[in-house]
Scaffold this motif. Structure first.
Motif, mmCIF file in Angstrom:
data_model
loop_
_atom_site.group_PDB
_atom_site.id
_atom_site.type_symbol
_atom_site.label_atom_id
_atom_site.label_comp_id
_atom_site.label_asym_id
_atom_site.label_seq_id
_atom_site.Cartn_x
_atom_site.Cartn_y
_atom_site.Cartn_z
ATOM 1 N N VAL A 214 0.843 -1.206 0.000
ATOM 2 C CA VAL A 214 0.000 0.000 0.000
ATOM 3 C C VAL A 214 0.870 1.245 0.000
ATOM 4 O O VAL A 214 0.637 2.192 -0.766
ATOM 5 C CB VAL A 214 -0.945 -0.002 1.221
ATOM 6 C CG1 VAL A 214 -1.611 1.359 1.399
ATOM 7 C CG2 VAL A 214 -2.021 -1.071 1.067
ATOM 8 N N TYR A 215 1.893 1.252 0.867
ATOM 9 C CA TYR A 215 2.785 2.417 0.950
ATOM 10 C C TYR A 215 3.541 2.636 -0.364
ATOM 11 O O TYR A 215 3.690 3.760 -0.838
ATOM 12 C CB TYR A 215 3.789 2.229 2.096
ATOM 13 C CG TYR A 215 3.210 2.407 3.475
ATOM 14 C CD1 TYR A 215 1.998 3.057 3.685
ATOM 15 C CD2 TYR A 215 3.881 1.925 4.599
ATOM 16 C CE1 TYR A 215 1.476 3.228 4.959
ATOM 17 C CE2 TYR A 215 3.374 2.092 5.887
ATOM 18 C CZ TYR A 215 2.165 2.740 6.058
ATOM 19 O OH TYR A 215 1.655 2.908 7.320
ATOM 20 N N THR A 218 1.185 3.885 -3.072
ATOM 21 C CA THR A 218 0.806 5.263 -2.751
ATOM 22 C C THR A 218 1.903 6.236 -3.154
ATOM 23 O O THR A 218 1.646 7.247 -3.811
ATOM 24 C CB THR A 218 0.521 5.402 -1.243
ATOM 25 O OG1 THR A 218 -0.596 4.571 -0.902
ATOM 26 C CG2 THR A 218 0.203 6.843 -0.873
ATOM 27 N N VAL A 222 0.911 8.574 -6.335
ATOM 28 C CA VAL A 222 0.733 9.981 -5.952
ATOM 29 C C VAL A 222 1.765 10.852 -6.671
ATOM 30 O O VAL A 222 1.455 11.958 -7.132
ATOM 31 C CB VAL A 222 0.835 10.139 -4.424
ATOM 32 C CG1 VAL A 222 0.916 11.620 -4.026
ATOM 33 C CG2 VAL A 222 -0.377 9.506 -3.743
ATOM 34 N N PHE A 315 -9.166 6.642 -5.128
ATOM 35 C CA PHE A 315 -7.835 6.212 -4.688
ATOM 36 C C PHE A 315 -7.569 6.636 -3.245
ATOM 37 O O PHE A 315 -7.148 5.824 -2.409
ATOM 38 C CB PHE A 315 -6.759 6.794 -5.605
ATOM 39 C CG PHE A 315 -5.360 6.527 -5.132
ATOM 40 C CD1 PHE A 315 -4.745 5.323 -5.397
ATOM 41 C CD2 PHE A 315 -4.674 7.471 -4.380
ATOM 42 C CE1 PHE A 315 -3.457 5.058 -4.935
ATOM 43 C CE2 PHE A 315 -3.389 7.229 -3.915
ATOM 44 C CZ PHE A 315 -2.783 6.018 -4.198
ATOM 45 N N ASN A 316 -7.796 7.914 -2.932
ATOM 46 C CA ASN A 316 -7.512 8.414 -1.580
ATOM 47 C C ASN A 316 -8.315 7.680 -0.520
ATOM 48 O O ASN A 316 -7.783 7.268 0.519
ATOM 49 C CB ASN A 316 -7.808 9.915 -1.514
ATOM 50 C CG ASN A 316 -6.834 10.742 -2.320
ATOM 51 O OD1 ASN A 316 -5.685 10.354 -2.506
ATOM 52 N ND2 ASN A 316 -7.280 11.872 -2.814
ATOM 53 N N PHE A 319 -7.293 3.726 -0.291
ATOM 54 C CA PHE A 319 -6.002 3.400 0.305
ATOM 55 C C PHE A 319 -5.939 3.792 1.783
ATOM 56 O O PHE A 319 -5.251 3.132 2.564
ATOM 57 C CB PHE A 319 -4.873 4.019 -0.515
ATOM 58 C CG PHE A 319 -4.441 3.117 -1.631
ATOM 59 C CD1 PHE A 319 -3.219 2.488 -1.597
ATOM 60 C CD2 PHE A 319 -5.281 2.864 -2.702
ATOM 61 C CE1 PHE A 319 -2.815 1.629 -2.608
ATOM 62 C CE2 PHE A 319 -4.906 2.010 -3.721
ATOM 63 C CZ PHE A 319 -3.672 1.385 -3.683
ATOM 64 N N GLN A 320 -6.659 4.824 2.201
ATOM 65 C CA GLN A 320 -6.772 5.092 3.636
ATOM 66 C C GLN A 320 -7.508 3.946 4.326
ATOM 67 O O GLN A 320 -7.124 3.516 5.417
ATOM 68 C CB GLN A 320 -7.502 6.412 3.870
ATOM 69 C CG GLN A 320 -6.667 7.640 3.549
ATOM 70 C CD GLN A 320 -7.403 8.924 3.872
ATOM 71 O OE1 GLN A 320 -7.514 9.314 5.031
ATOM 72 N NE2 GLN A 320 -7.913 9.581 2.846
ATOM 73 N N PHE A 338 1.611 6.826 6.523
ATOM 74 C CA PHE A 338 0.891 6.986 5.256
ATOM 75 C C PHE A 338 0.900 8.450 4.821
ATOM 76 O O PHE A 338 1.160 8.767 3.658
ATOM 77 C CB PHE A 338 -0.549 6.495 5.415
ATOM 78 C CG PHE A 338 -1.390 6.655 4.173
ATOM 79 C CD1 PHE A 338 -1.323 5.725 3.153
ATOM 80 C CD2 PHE A 338 -2.245 7.742 4.035
ATOM 81 C CE1 PHE A 338 -2.096 5.867 1.999
ATOM 82 C CE2 PHE A 338 -3.017 7.901 2.888
ATOM 83 C CZ PHE A 338 -2.939 6.962 1.869
ATOM 84 N N TYR A 342 2.626 9.809 1.493
ATOM 85 C CA TYR A 342 1.783 10.533 0.539
ATOM 86 C C TYR A 342 2.423 11.879 0.200
ATOM 87 O O TYR A 342 2.469 12.293 -0.962
ATOM 88 C CB TYR A 342 0.391 10.733 1.138
ATOM 89 C CG TYR A 342 -0.687 11.103 0.134
ATOM 90 C CD1 TYR A 342 -1.633 10.154 -0.270
ATOM 91 C CD2 TYR A 342 -0.765 12.380 -0.408
ATOM 92 C CE1 TYR A 342 -2.621 10.482 -1.183
ATOM 93 C CE2 TYR A 342 -1.754 12.709 -1.330
ATOM 94 C CZ TYR A 342 -2.670 11.761 -1.708
ATOM 95 O OH TYR A 342 -3.655 12.090 -2.618
#
Length: 386
Positions: A214-215, A218, A222, A315-316, A319-320, A338, A342
């Motif tokens: 995920v990180y 992101t 991003v 997306f935001n 992923f949160q 995160f 980001y």
């Protein structure tokens, strides 16, 4: 019964105030994107140099999020939040009064430090004060506030800047933050700290492969997004040949689509998580790859930006939600990381976009962003879905 109802009313007012604060904090981060030309003209510099404000801000947030959270983890949380919002207000007054580029940069560093601490404590605070069984609603409020800021706060700030000047945009943000400070002071209960957070807890998080995925996604996606989005105003004006009013209208439409994305997420995400992940990642790539088509006219530019606004909102939020799902314990640390990652993506994207503009021209930022996003699609398909 009346006392209970009054208590619940105060609690929800506090949750809403934290959510609005999330909106204001993220609006402050992104509003320079819509004011690049105005700030550049005022200080006699180009858009790429002005875009460096976005990069420095994001990197300060990234570098200070975790250290500030660790340093302040023993503080009573209401008092800490009020101090953070106060720093945010003072820094915005300084931004509005900035006499030059470097003065503005210094004031933005103050905002960035406030931003870093806010995102380390906002989500845990909202969850802790929410009525029992309503924690997910509180989380949804915070996530929606931050997501809508990305695509609605920017056009609002731009409209104010175009009509009253970019300094007034920063001043209005400070005034709204002051009103929220008063509401938070009245409505927030005292919230004891969750205890000191030790750096020794970090390696446990980094042993979660899905969280690392995920990180990583992101950071790169991003970056791809902000290679283009950081310069969307000059891109639409110089490459697509749109006027000031047309650019503002497109950014407002971009923002309104964010509300649709938030609604779809809240209604359908639990049952269609994989579909939301696919849409978020592949959608961003498709948008960036198709931005060259915006040159065909305002209709194509609007359609592309509508789809873009929907993709980045999904997306935001998605992923949160994945971070919160993967780290049910130690959420504040995971969300702080995160937020930092980001913001590294934001800063890197803005810097890369500025370099591309100066070396290859503004028309090429969408192609470079699309290439980065395509690499993420390959990585995601090959590993993250396993």
């Amino acid at each position: 019964m009346e006392n209970t109802a009054n208590f619940n009313w105060r609690i929800w007012l506090a949750v809403v105030a934290i959510s609005l604060s999330a909106f204001i904090f993220n609006t402050s981060e992104f509003v320079p994107i819509g004011l690049l030309s105005l700030i550049a003209n005022d200080f006699g510099i180009n858009e790429a140099e002005t875009g460096f404000l976005i990069s420095i801000y994001a990197w300060v947030v990234a570098l200070t999020s975790l250290p500030l959270m660790l340093a302040c983890s023993r503080f009573e949380m209401k008092k800490l939040l009020l101090l953070v919002v106060a720093l945010f207000i003072v820094s915005h007054i300084a931004s509005a009064l900035a006499s030059g580029y470097w003065t503005l940069m210094l004031s933005r560093l103050g905002v960035a430090c406030a931003h870093a601490l806010f995102w380390s404590i906002a989500t845990p605070m909202a969850v802790r004060i929410a009525p029992k069984g309503k924690e997910s609603i509180a989380l949804s409020c915070i996530a929606t506030g931050t997501s809508i800021a990305l695509i609605a706060g920017l056009p609002l700030g731009r409209v104010i800047g175009l009509h009253l000047g970019w300094r007034i945009s920063f001043l209005v943000i400070g005034i709204v933050a002051f009103l929220l400070l008063l509401i938070l002071f009245k409505s927030l209960p005292k919230i004891p700290s969750g205890g000191a957070v030790s750096p020794r807890s970090l390696p446990k998080l980094l042993k979660t492969p899905k969280l690392l995925g995920v990180y990583g996604i992101t950071l790169c996606l991003v970056s791809a997004h902000f290679i283009v989005y950081s310069y969307i105003e000059p891109f639409l004006k110089q490459y697509v040949n749109l006027g000031e009013n047309a650019v503002t209208i497109i950014l407002i439409i971009f923002g309104l689509v964010g509300f649709l994305g938030s609604f779809l997420f809240s209604k359908y995400y639990d049952k269609h998580q994989l579909s939301f992940l696919n849409f978020a990642i592949f959608g961003v790539f498709i948008v960036l790859a198709s931005l060259a088509g915006a040159k065909l006219g305002i209709s194509s530019a609007v359609l592309i930006c509508v789809f873009w606004g929907l993709c980045i909102t999904i997306f935001n939020l998605t992923f949160q939600a994945k971070v919160l799902e993967l780290v049910p314990i130690g959420t504040s640390v995971a969300m702080s990381m995160f937020s930092g990652i980001y913001n590294v993506g934001i800063g890197s994207g803005a810097l890369i976009g500025g370099i591309i503009i100066q070396t290859l021209g503004i028309a090429n930022i969408s192609y470079i962003g699309a290439i980065v996003a395509f690499c993420i699609c390959i990585y995601y398909k090959g590993w993250f879905l396993k």
